[in-house]
Scaffold this motif. Sequence first.
Motif, short mmCIF file in Angstrom:
data_model
loop_
_atom_site.label_atom_id
_atom_site.label_comp_id
_atom_site.label_asym_id
_atom_site.label_seq_id
_atom_site.Cartn_x
_atom_site.Cartn_y
_atom_site.Cartn_z
N PHE A 1 52.77 23.00 17.60
CA PHE A 1 53.35 23.50 16.36
C PHE A 1 53.00 22.56 15.22
CE2 PHE A 1 56.88 23.48 13.26
CZ PHE A 1 56.79 24.80 12.84
N GLY A 2 52.48 23.13 14.16
CA GLY A 2 52.23 22.37 12.95
C GLY A 2 51.02 21.46 13.00
N GLY A 3 50.30 21.44 14.11
CA GLY A 3 49.11 20.60 14.20
C GLY A 3 49.40 19.12 14.28
N ASN A 4 50.64 18.76 14.58
CA ASN A 4 50.99 17.35 14.65
C ASN A 4 50.89 16.85 16.09
OD1 ASN A 4 51.86 17.15 11.84
ND2 ASN A 4 53.59 18.41 12.48
N PRO A 5 50.06 15.85 16.36
CA PRO A 5 49.99 15.32 17.73
C PRO A 5 51.22 14.50 18.06
CG PRO A 5 48.65 13.98 16.27
CD PRO A 5 49.15 15.14 15.44
N PHE A 6 51.53 14.43 19.32
CA PHE A 6 52.65 13.59 19.75
C PHE A 6 52.18 12.15 19.77
CE2 PHE A 6 55.97 11.71 22.08
CZ PHE A 6 57.05 12.57 22.06
N VAL A 7 52.92 11.28 19.11
CA VAL A 7 52.56 9.86 19.05
C VAL A 7 53.45 9.10 20.04
CG1 VAL A 7 52.34 7.83 17.59
CG2 VAL A 7 51.90 10.11 16.64
N TYR A 8 52.81 8.55 21.06
CA TYR A 8 53.54 7.84 22.10
C TYR A 8 53.70 6.36 21.73
CZ TYR A 8 52.52 12.02 24.81
OH TYR A 8 52.43 13.32 25.23
N SER A 9 54.48 5.68 22.53
CA SER A 9 54.70 4.25 22.31
C SER A 9 53.35 3.53 22.32
CB SER A 9 55.60 3.70 23.41
OG SER A 9 55.85 2.33 23.21
N ASN B 1 64.76 3.09 10.46
CA ASN B 1 65.58 4.11 11.10
C ASN B 1 64.68 5.02 11.94
OD1 ASN B 1 64.34 5.90 9.38
ND2 ASN B 1 66.14 6.37 8.17
N PHE B 2 65.30 5.76 12.81
CA PHE B 2 64.55 6.61 13.73
C PHE B 2 64.95 8.06 13.52
CE2 PHE B 2 64.26 2.48 15.53
CZ PHE B 2 63.01 2.45 16.14
N LYS B 3 63.93 8.89 13.48
CA LYS B 3 64.17 10.30 13.22
C LYS B 3 63.28 11.13 14.13
CE LYS B 3 64.90 13.44 9.34
NZ LYS B 3 64.82 13.59 7.89
N GLY B 4 63.87 12.10 14.77
CA GLY B 4 63.11 12.94 15.70
C GLY B 4 62.27 13.97 14.99
N SER B 5 61.17 13.57 14.44
CA SER B 5 60.28 14.50 13.77
C SER B 5 58.89 13.85 13.73
CB SER B 5 60.76 14.79 12.35
OG SER B 5 60.77 13.60 11.59
N PRO B 6 57.83 14.58 13.55
CA PRO B 6 57.81 16.03 13.47
C PRO B 6 57.88 16.67 14.86
CG PRO B 6 55.60 15.19 13.33
CD PRO B 6 56.50 13.99 13.42
N ILE B 7 57.85 18.00 14.87
CA ILE B 7 57.90 18.73 16.13
C ILE B 7 56.48 19.14 16.53
CG2 ILE B 7 58.65 20.88 17.22
CD1 ILE B 7 61.16 20.70 15.57
N TYR C 1 64.73 28.82 21.52
CA TYR C 1 63.61 28.08 20.96
C TYR C 1 63.78 26.59 21.27
CZ TYR C 1 61.03 31.65 18.46
OH TYR C 1 60.24 32.72 18.14
N PHE C 2 63.23 26.17 22.39
CA PHE C 2 63.23 24.75 22.72
C PHE C 2 62.05 24.08 22.03
CE2 PHE C 2 66.31 25.57 25.99
CZ PHE C 2 66.95 24.35 26.15
N VAL C 3 62.30 22.91 21.51
CA VAL C 3 61.24 22.15 20.84
C VAL C 3 61.25 20.72 21.34
CG1 VAL C 3 61.33 23.59 18.77
CG2 VAL C 3 62.71 21.52 18.89
N MET C 4 60.11 20.07 21.14
CA MET C 4 59.99 18.65 21.49
C MET C 4 59.63 17.88 20.23
SD MET C 4 59.93 16.04 23.42
CE MET C 4 60.24 16.88 24.95
N ALA C 5 60.47 16.92 19.89
CA ALA C 5 60.23 16.07 18.72
C ALA C 5 59.90 14.67 19.18
CB ALA C 5 61.44 16.05 17.80
N SER C 6 59.03 14.01 18.44
CA SER C 6 58.71 12.62 18.78
C SER C 6 59.58 11.69 17.94
CB SER C 6 57.23 12.34 18.50
OG SER C 6 56.91 12.62 17.15
N MET C 7 60.06 10.63 18.58
CA MET C 7 60.92 9.66 17.88
C MET C 7 60.04 8.68 17.11
SD MET C 7 63.79 8.86 20.78
CE MET C 7 64.53 10.19 21.75
N THR C 8 60.10 8.80 15.81
CA THR C 8 59.26 7.98 14.95
C THR C 8 60.09 6.92 14.23
OG1 THR C 8 59.50 9.57 13.15
CG2 THR C 8 57.61 9.84 14.61
#
Length: 978
Positions: A564-572, A542-548, A525-532
Motif C-alpha cells: 500500500f502506498g509504495g512504501n517499503p517496510f524499514v526493518y531494524s 518519538n515513535f509512530k506506527g507509520s507509514p502502512i 481491513y488489517f494493516v501492517m505499520a512499521s515503527m519509525t
Amino acid sequence: PSPRHVFVILALLLSAAQAQTQTVFEEAPNDFEIYENDGESAIDQAAVVDSTPANNQYAFYDELRKMSTAVTSEPMFTSLPSGETHVGRNLHHVKLATDSAAATFVADHASDILMCHVPIFLRYSDGEKASGIGTEIAYAGSVGALLAIHHFNTGNGTVVPELEGINKRCNVRLTTEVIDTASSGISAVQSLTSMLTRSPTSLSKAQPCAIFGSQVSAVTLRLASLAGAYDLPQVSSSAMDTALNNPVQYPTFSRSHTDVAGFGEMSVSYLAENLGVKHAGLFVPNDSYGLSFQKHVLEAARHHGVEIVAVQYLENNDEDIVVNLRTLKMTGFSYFIGAFDAQNFANTMGMAYREGVAGPGRFWLASGAAGTAPALLSGSLTLESDSDAAKAIEGNGLIFCKGGLPGVGGSFDRFTAAWKDLGDPGALGYVNSKQPAPPLPGLSPYKKSAAYFQNFPNHIVTFSYDAIVGLGMAACEMQERVANTPGEETFSGRDHLSTFVSNTFRGASGDVEIVGQTRTALSSYFVMASMTKNPINETHSNFKGSPIPFYYETDPSQLKWKSFGGNPFVYSGNSTNPPQELPDSNEDMNHIQPAFRIIGGVLAAIGVLLSVICGVATVKLRNSKVIKASQPEFLFLICIGCLLMASTIIPLSIDDSVASEEGCSTACMAAPFLFSIGFTIAFSALFAKTNRINQLFDSAIAFQRVEIRAKDVILPLVILLSCNVVLLSVWAAVAPLEWSRTTLSEDPYGRPSLSVGRCTSDNVWPFLGPIIAINGVALVFALYEAYRARKIDTRYSETKYIALAVLSIFQVTLIGIPLMIITRDVTRNDTTANFFVSVCIVFVTSMSTLLLIFAPKFYYIQTGNWEGRRISARWTPSVAVSASAVGMPQDRLSSNNVTTRGHVLSATTSVQMEQYMEEVETGQSKQNLFASVEEDDDKRRLSNDGSMTLSEIGGTCSRRSDDGQRKEQYPPRTPSTG
C-alpha cells in the motif's frame, strides 16, 4: 422495579465489581493516524446547536422525544402479566401532529414511526481524569455512531447504498445518548441499570431497545451479561475477548470488529504469507487475555504450517520477563509476536534488546496489544534516541484493523468525505453536545473543533458506524416482518440481533461479514505499520506506527497481503530486507567431495582419450598386417563402446551442488544410456569379430572356400543394441530416473541436518532387469566365441585377452557391487564412496576391454615382437595346415586334432586361407603330409611329430620323410602371394 429485578441487578453489579480486580485491556483501540490536538478544547462559538428540527437534522429525533405537545407515543412494553412494571428493553410508537413545528421536516417522512433508543457506552475517563488516548478513541467512536444514526434516520446512502431512501421504506428511527463507562464495569452496569428501570412510558428518557459498546472487553463482558438477561441486543466495535463468543453466556452480544482470534490469525498470516516465515516466538502476558491470544495464535500457526514457541511473562516483573526473553533467545528465532501493555511496552523491549532478542536482525510484531497500538500510532511514546528501548522498537511492526484505506474499496473514501462534513457548524455543534460531561468539575469538556475532522478518521469510527448501520437495517427488516405477520406487534431483542448477524453489507470498514457473534478477520481491513523513530530534539525521539506498507485485501477473490502506498517496510538497522529467519543451516548434503569429482573427471578423460587414440590409430593403421588380421571395423566399434562406457563417469559425477534438480535428473538417465549402449557395442563387436574368425576357421576345417564379410556377422550386434535403445527409451518415457533428496536427520528447527541426493524411480527393475539380461547375453556370446577360438593364434583371435578383460570386470564387480549397496544404505550413506566405487567399476570395465585388446597390437607394431617371438617383417598372414595320410587310425590322433572329410587337421586360419585350400582341393595333398612352422630367425620347429609344415615366414612348404629328412620344397610361395 420488583424484588426479582433488584436481585438480578445487584448480582450483576457484584460481578462487575469483581471484574475491577482484573487487569483491564483496551483490545482494539488501534488507529492509522491519531490526530494532533489542535489546542481548542472548547466548542467553536459558531458551532452552536440549533434544536430547531428544520435547521438541524442531526438533532431532530433527539429533540422530537422532548416535544410532548407535538407527538403522541405508546411504549411497546408497559407491564408484565403479573402487573409488575416493565423493566428492560422497549420501543415507542410515535405519531407526529400535523400542525407541529416538525411538520415541515417530516413532510416526506413517515408520520407514524417506531423509535428505538440505542445508548452508546464508551470509556472517556478513568473515573477521576480523562484516559488520554482512550478519550480520543471514545470521542471518535461516538462520532461514528452519531453519523450512522443521522444517515439511517435521513435515508442517506452516501456511504452505505442500502441506506438510500430507507427512511421512506422503514418507519424505525434511532436515538441515542453517550455514556462514559469510566473504565469501570460497575459504572457501566449502574448506568445501564438506571436506563432499564426507567418508566416504560417515558419518551424523553426512554428505555433502550439496544446498546452500543464498550471498547474495553472487561467492561463489555459485564454489560453483555446484563443485556442478555433483559433481551437487549448489544454490538461492540472493538472489544476483542473471545469469551464474548459464548452464545449461552452472552446470547444478545455481537461485534462489528474481529476478536483476539482474528488478530492471532492475521498476525500469523502476515509472517507466513507475506514474509514466508515458518518459525516464530510468541511473547504474551500470563493472564486471561494473553492466554486467549496465545491459543488462537497457535491455532493459526497449525493452519499455516508455522512452528511457534510460546512463553508467558508476568507483567511488572522484570526478573520473570528476562527469564522468558532468554527462553526465546534459546530458540534461535528471529521473528516474534508480542502482546504488551502500553505502559510496559518500552521497558520490556529495552530488556529484549539487552538480551539479544531485539534490534538489528530481529523482528517483533506487536499484535492485539492492550493499548499499545493507539499509544504508538498517536506518536505519544517518547524515548531517549540512544536508549536500549529506542534501538529495540525501531523497525518492528504493528498489526491492527484500520477499518478501510484511502483508495481501497471506495466506501472508505465516501465515508471520509462524510466525515469532513462533520466540521460544519450544525453537525459539529450536535456532535459536541452529545459528549458526556467530564468526571470532575474543572476538567476540559470532551469537544473538538472543525479542524479535527479534516484528517483521516480514526479506525474506531468506521467500525462504530457499521455497528449502528447494521442495527438499524436489522430493525427495519424485523419491523417489516412483524407488519406482515398477523398477530405480531413487535420483535424480540434476540431476533433483532440474529438479523443483524445474518446480514452482510458493504460498510465504511469494508464488507461486514459476521460469523457466530464476531466479524471475520478476513472481512476486516488489517494493516501492517512499521515503527519509525522521529527525532523531536537532539536527545529524544518519538515513535509512530507509520507509514502502512501492507494491508490485507478483503475482496474474496483476492484475499492476500498487498503493498500500500509504495512504501517499503524499514526493518531494524535501516534495512528494507527482512531479517534471516533462522541461524545458518549446517546441513550435510552428502555431496560428492570435490577431490573425488576431479579424480572421476580425470579417469573419464583418460578413458575417452584412450578410446579416441585407439580409434584414430585403428583408422590410420588399418592396412597394417596385425590390424588387418584383427578386423579394423570391429576394433573401431570396440573403441566407440569403450568411449561411451568411460563417458558414463561424467553424469555419475553430477549432483545438485553443480547442477539444478532438472539437470541432475537428466544426468540420472544419461548414465544408464551411456554405459548400457557402450557395453553392448563393445562386447557385441568382440562377439562378431571372434565369430567371424571362427567361421573362417570352420570353413578351413571343412576345406571350403568361403567369403565372410563384416556385415554377415553384425546382425547380433544390431539386435542387442536395438533392444537396449528401445528399453532405455521406454524407461525414460514411463518411469525415468529422477533426482531426489532424502532427509536423513533434522536440526532443532525441522531443517535437514543430514540428507542425501540420489537418482530414484518407482519402477526401476522392470527396465533395468531386461537391460542387464541383454548386456549379459552380449557378454556370454563374446565369451562363447572366445572359447571356441581358444586354439587359434592370438594374432587373429583375442581369446586370452577377452578372458582377462572379463575376469577384471568380474573381480571389480564382485567387490564393487556390495560396496555400492553398503554405501547407498540410508543409514550409512556415503555419496562419495558410492560414486568412487561406481567410477572404478566403469573405468575398469571400459579400460580393461580397450587396453587388453589394443595394447598387444600396438606393442607388436612398435617392436615386431608377438608374445616373446620375433616375427620377420617379411611375414604375410597365411595358413598353416598339417595333415596325416588319409585313413590314419583315429587312436593315433592327438586331442587337438579334428577329423573332417577324411583328413586329420590342425589349422590356424588367416585372411589368405583360400589359396592354400585350393591346393588341398586340387589334390596336391593326397600323400602323407606333415607340416611345421619355421621361423626365419631360428628355424625353430613348432612340431616334432614328423609332419610337413607350410612355412608362414618364407611362404614355402617342404616335404619331409618319416625320419624327418627334408626331401623337396613344396610349392614355392612368395610373401606377396602367401
